[in-house]
Design a protein around this motif. Structure first.
Motif, short mmCIF file in Angstrom:
data_model
loop_
_atom_site.label_atom_id
_atom_site.label_comp_id
_atom_site.label_asym_id
_atom_site.label_seq_id
_atom_site.Cartn_x
_atom_site.Cartn_y
_atom_site.Cartn_z
N ALA A 1 0.84 -1.20 0.00
CA ALA A 1 0.00 0.00 0.00
C ALA A 1 0.87 1.26 0.00
N THR A 2 2.00 1.18 0.70
CA THR A 2 2.92 2.32 0.77
C THR A 2 3.52 2.61 -0.61
N GLN A 3 3.93 1.53 -1.29
CA GLN A 3 4.46 1.70 -2.65
C GLN A 3 3.41 2.30 -3.57
N PHE A 4 2.18 1.84 -3.42
CA PHE A 4 1.10 2.31 -4.26
C PHE A 4 0.82 3.79 -3.98
N ARG A 5 0.77 4.13 -2.70
CA ARG A 5 0.52 5.51 -2.32
C ARG A 5 1.60 6.44 -2.89
N ARG A 6 2.81 5.92 -2.90
CA ARG A 6 3.91 6.70 -3.46
C ARG A 6 3.68 6.99 -4.94
N SER A 7 3.11 6.03 -5.65
CA SER A 7 2.87 6.25 -7.08
C SER A 7 1.72 7.23 -7.30
N ILE A 8 0.84 7.36 -6.33
CA ILE A 8 -0.28 8.30 -6.48
C ILE A 8 0.16 9.73 -6.17
N GLU A 9 0.97 9.89 -5.13
CA GLU A 9 1.25 11.27 -4.70
C GLU A 9 2.53 11.43 -3.89
N PHE A 10 3.48 10.48 -4.00
CA PHE A 10 4.74 10.57 -3.27
C PHE A 10 4.58 10.40 -1.77
N GLN A 11 3.73 11.23 -1.16
CA GLN A 11 3.61 11.21 0.29
C GLN A 11 2.37 11.99 0.68
N GLY A 12 1.94 11.84 1.91
CA GLY A 12 0.77 12.56 2.39
C GLY A 12 1.14 13.93 2.93
N ASP A 13 0.28 14.41 3.78
CA ASP A 13 0.39 15.76 4.30
C ASP A 13 1.15 15.73 5.63
N THR A 14 2.48 15.73 5.53
CA THR A 14 3.33 15.60 6.71
C THR A 14 2.98 16.61 7.79
N PHE B 1 -12.25 11.66 -11.06
CA PHE B 1 -11.27 10.64 -10.71
C PHE B 1 -10.63 10.96 -9.36
N ARG B 2 -10.27 12.21 -9.18
CA ARG B 2 -9.65 12.63 -7.93
C ARG B 2 -10.59 12.37 -6.74
N ARG B 3 -11.89 12.59 -7.01
CA ARG B 3 -12.87 12.33 -5.97
C ARG B 3 -12.87 10.86 -5.55
N SER B 4 -12.67 9.99 -6.52
CA SER B 4 -12.67 8.56 -6.19
C SER B 4 -11.40 8.16 -5.44
N ILE B 5 -10.34 8.94 -5.59
CA ILE B 5 -9.10 8.62 -4.87
C ILE B 5 -9.15 9.11 -3.43
N GLU B 6 -9.71 10.30 -3.23
CA GLU B 6 -9.58 10.89 -1.89
C GLU B 6 -10.61 11.96 -1.57
N PHE B 7 -11.74 11.97 -2.29
CA PHE B 7 -12.80 12.95 -2.05
C PHE B 7 -12.39 14.37 -2.41
N GLN B 8 -11.30 14.84 -1.83
CA GLN B 8 -10.89 16.23 -2.05
C GLN B 8 -9.47 16.39 -1.57
N GLY B 9 -8.87 17.51 -1.94
CA GLY B 9 -7.50 17.77 -1.52
C GLY B 9 -7.45 18.47 -0.18
N ASP B 10 -6.33 19.15 0.03
CA ASP B 10 -6.06 19.77 1.32
C ASP B 10 -6.54 21.22 1.28
N THR B 11 -7.84 21.40 1.55
CA THR B 11 -8.45 22.73 1.45
C THR B 11 -7.69 23.78 2.24
N LEU B 12 -7.28 23.44 3.44
CA LEU B 12 -6.67 24.45 4.31
C LEU B 12 -5.37 24.96 3.70
#
Lengths: 487, 487
Positions: free
Chosen positions: A357-370, B360-371
């Motif tokens: 899942a981590t590898q997959f997440r990386r392909s979607i967006e590198f990383q989350g909102d640290t 498509f983005r909605r299906s991945i994560e609903f929305q981005g980082d509004t703040l």
């Protein structure tokens, strides 16, 4: 000088202040060559007259342009277009380049994301009272504390490293705090290696579905069920099998019958407060389902998006806490616990799953909102989140009781529902009323509710979810009064 | 009372303070039933002795437990386990439930994300000097202003709506500010409808690739090229065709030859500062490529991740600015402009593409980082970003010049490179040295660099990217000195 005011249309209705419209317009003229380097501008009074604006407004525009370096003031001489222009002058790469309109459509076909699109939930624009779905009350969430923690990242030298690239699994700090919290509240004896942080529960579901499924895989969901999840599973390739839900949760007999007939790859369930009907899966059905999963080796996605909000003081532990064989993928979120804009969710699963899942997440967006992850970790650590949950449970329980009381008083002959043990909604079956018309009328009177379209597409229950958690007692009374008028 | 200290192991090396370890341990004992409701605890001195800790530490633990509601102090009687326990007591749903270990692995097979995994870039843990790839210098970024704007969202009543669910396309406010900015800096005459905000450039690429491609679609990339992009395209189903890059950019003749032979669906290019070689695609090749795209109706993904950083004051306008037919999908990001942890990127494309991308983005994560989106919009509006870019260009240009000067002085017989016109890296061809060994040695001496693995897998150029932007002059000198020692 050319009559620049003819090149700079001023829109008094625009959200952009007038001085900024003028400043940007002048920049545009300098860039396009209409105002050459070194050109002396007319005096401020003359310019203000030309634009038909107040001289102070014009002065603000000039100040802005001087600050940005587009204009220079030479004392006792006047204001000039700067000789050393401040920003880049991009090269046009074609000589016969003309100002063209941006194309309306692509020249190539684009994949359609399907007619059954996800419902729009842009509540930011809605000025109505909202009882669509269960929303947390953003007014009671500890956002001040969250924003304070966020800001303190910049102030703590030890935290500045978090401005750099990070781990797509989520920062270790949050995963450690979260694994303690989940262990305390949900009996999950896990470590940080069993967690991936996701952007809300939806990304947990998206990643899990796409990691588990290939086209044609058989998947079981409940009917009625959570439409967005079904759609996400379908798009990941699932062939959907629907089994009924009764007052005790999903029908496990029906699942067993399916398992005998075909290879089931995945079962998606919301055992705690089922979406949409709010029922809780009974202990014996849970045990049977876990046994079936072990026997037929299917994956169980346990979506537990509002575990925190249970009002009888005795929520059922998640099925994941009893998983012996590695069947359960457990999904949770903080978007309901805090506010929807906080897109922090998580998946709990055995380590091999989390690694992929981590590898997959990386392909979607590198990383989350640290940055958000660190701020949330601090709120776990200092007890803010635990305290907020306690407070919110008390408030939401009162609201549930008040809302259900009002409905029973005023609409018991129009709406059928059971008082939910937890969550933020009731599942309201409308006896005769046309739900779409009710919702339409309500919207005009200042109440936004779900018209039931998403819930009644497979079978018509004439039912919808009505949320009570985001409105206070007064607002709930107003909402019910509007409902009464519209049915 | 049971000897609870035997149930509560204290780890003095842990990051969790001891008082909190004890408090959490006692909560655990209460939950598990080892300490029953109403039980009187021994006095603080006795407890402190039992745990072999200072009495103040124990008192902090007790205070915490009282504050959380687990313990009650009855004056002149002592401290008791509360009768009305504060949080939920989850129900175990099986009577023969025993404390089990969490499963090591899933019982079902999980899709492997491929051997060629994405490179790890968790620089948060790295205490070395880092010249791997081009990183922005987090020390010069306007993070204080960003965090201030972030915090002010909570303070401005008009902004609180942004805590609610929002638009997966990105907030209108940011899209409007960004479309003005892109129009000013890149000659893109677009509106907010032509923009979707994404989590960094990578999500823009992920969404575009998966929206455009089905399994078996023919795609063209440059060789050498950006490995992560190629991998993302492959996972979306692409059959990869590699065409060479020379000093003038990607070989457009080679692309034309491919178009004649097969149906090309997509061409991925970085025309401005090509990754990894930093070359800029010439104007005539750009025009030819645009004409080819129109003729053969393929999509052109133009990845322009570091447009802002060009040092000759004359960057080339993006190809998207000359797109007449709707061929170009333009991708950009603020992760290089600000800091990597700010995951705000964008895709510019014709409206029909943006609409499907939003679904498509909605299906991945609903929305981005509004703040974050709102905070960034404010920084665009008040000029902070434009000013930061000006400042950063000056600083990075100096660093480039200094770094290249040092390399020419000290390593001109070991490394071949051209001074890049923009970006944050040089493309360094090592003459004889074994890059892997150099990187290994350097790491031990305090310098982290890319060992070239990602760049040399198709053909061995014995080259790597060396980044200069995140280190100041002193640090660059140190870095080059280590390099000299290691080659």
């Amino acid at each position: 000088m050319i009559p620049i005011h003819t090149l700079i249309p001023i829109d008094k209705a625009s959200a952009t202040p007038i001085y900024l419209q003028i400043a940007n317009g002048i920049i545009h003229c300098i860039r396009s060559g209409h105002l050459r380097k070194g050109l002396k501008l007319p005096g401020a009074r003359i310019l203000a007259d030309t634009f038909k604006i107040h001289r102070n407004t014009l002065q603000m525009a000039l100040d802005e342009l001087v600050a940005q370096g587009w204009l220079e003031i030479v004392s006792r001489k006047g204001t000039f277009v700067a000789n050393d222009l401040p920003v880049m002058r991009p090269i046009k790469f074609s000589s016969n380049e003309t100002l063209a309109h941006y194309p309306e459509k692509t020249i190539f076909a684009v994949k359609k994301m399907g007619v059954e699109s996800y419902a729009q939930t842009n509540f930011q624009q809605d000025r109505n009272l909202i009882i669509t779905e269960g929303l947390p009350d953003i007014r009671i969430a500890p956002m001040q504390q969250l924003m304070r923690e966020m800001r303190s990242i910049e102030k703590r030298s030890g935290f500045k490293k978090y401005f750099n690239y990070g781990n797509p699994q989520g920062t270790l700090y949050l995963r450690e705090e979260l694994s303690s919290f989940l262990s305390d509240t949900r009996g999950l004896s896990i470590s940080s290696e069993n967690i991936i942080i996701t952007n809300g529960a939806q990304m947990g579901l998206y990643i899990s579905a796409n990691l588990l499924l290939k086209a044609g895989d058989e998947v079981v969901v409940a009917e009625p069920g959570y439409h967005t999840a079904t759609l996400t599973l379908e798009r990941a390739g699932a062939v959907i099998n629907r089994v009924p839900v009764d007052d005790y949760g999903i029908d496990v007999n029906a699942i067993e019958m399916l398992c005998r007939k075909k290879k089931i790859r995945l079962v998606y369930i919301i055992p705690h407060h089922h979406h949409p009907t709010t029922v809780t899966l009974t202990p014996d059905r849970r045990m049977r389902l876990l046994n079936l999963a072990a026997q037929y080796k299917f994956a169980l996605i346990e979506d537990d998006y509002d575990y925190d909000f249970h009002y009888s003081s005795s929520p059922m532990l998640p099925m994941a806490s009893l998983d012996r064989h590695g069947n359960v993928i457990y999904i949770g979120t903080l978007s309901k616990t805090l506010v929807p804009a906080v897109r922090i969710g998580f998946v709990v699963a055995p380590k091999n799953f989390i690694e992929e899942a981590t590898q997959f997440r990386r392909s979607i967006e590198f990383q989350g909102d640290t940055l958000m992850e660190i701020a949330i970790a601090e709120l776990y650590k200092n007890g803010t989140i635990a305290n907020h949950i306690k407070k919110a449970i008390k408030i939401y329980k009162d609201r549930r009781d008040h809302f259900c009381g009002l409905l029973q008083d005023k609409l018991s002959d129009k709406i059928n529902f059971k008082i939910p043990e937890g969550g933020m909604c009731i599942w309201a079956k409308f006896m005769d009323a046309d739900l779409k018309k009710v919702a339409e009328k309500a919207s005009k009177k200042g109440l936004t509710m779900n018209n039931g379209e998403t819930y009644n597409r497979i079978k018509n229950y004439n039912a919808t979810r009505l949320g009570f958690s985001s409105l206070n007692v007064k607002e709930l009374e107003k909402a019910v009064n509007i409902l009464v008028e519209c049915i």
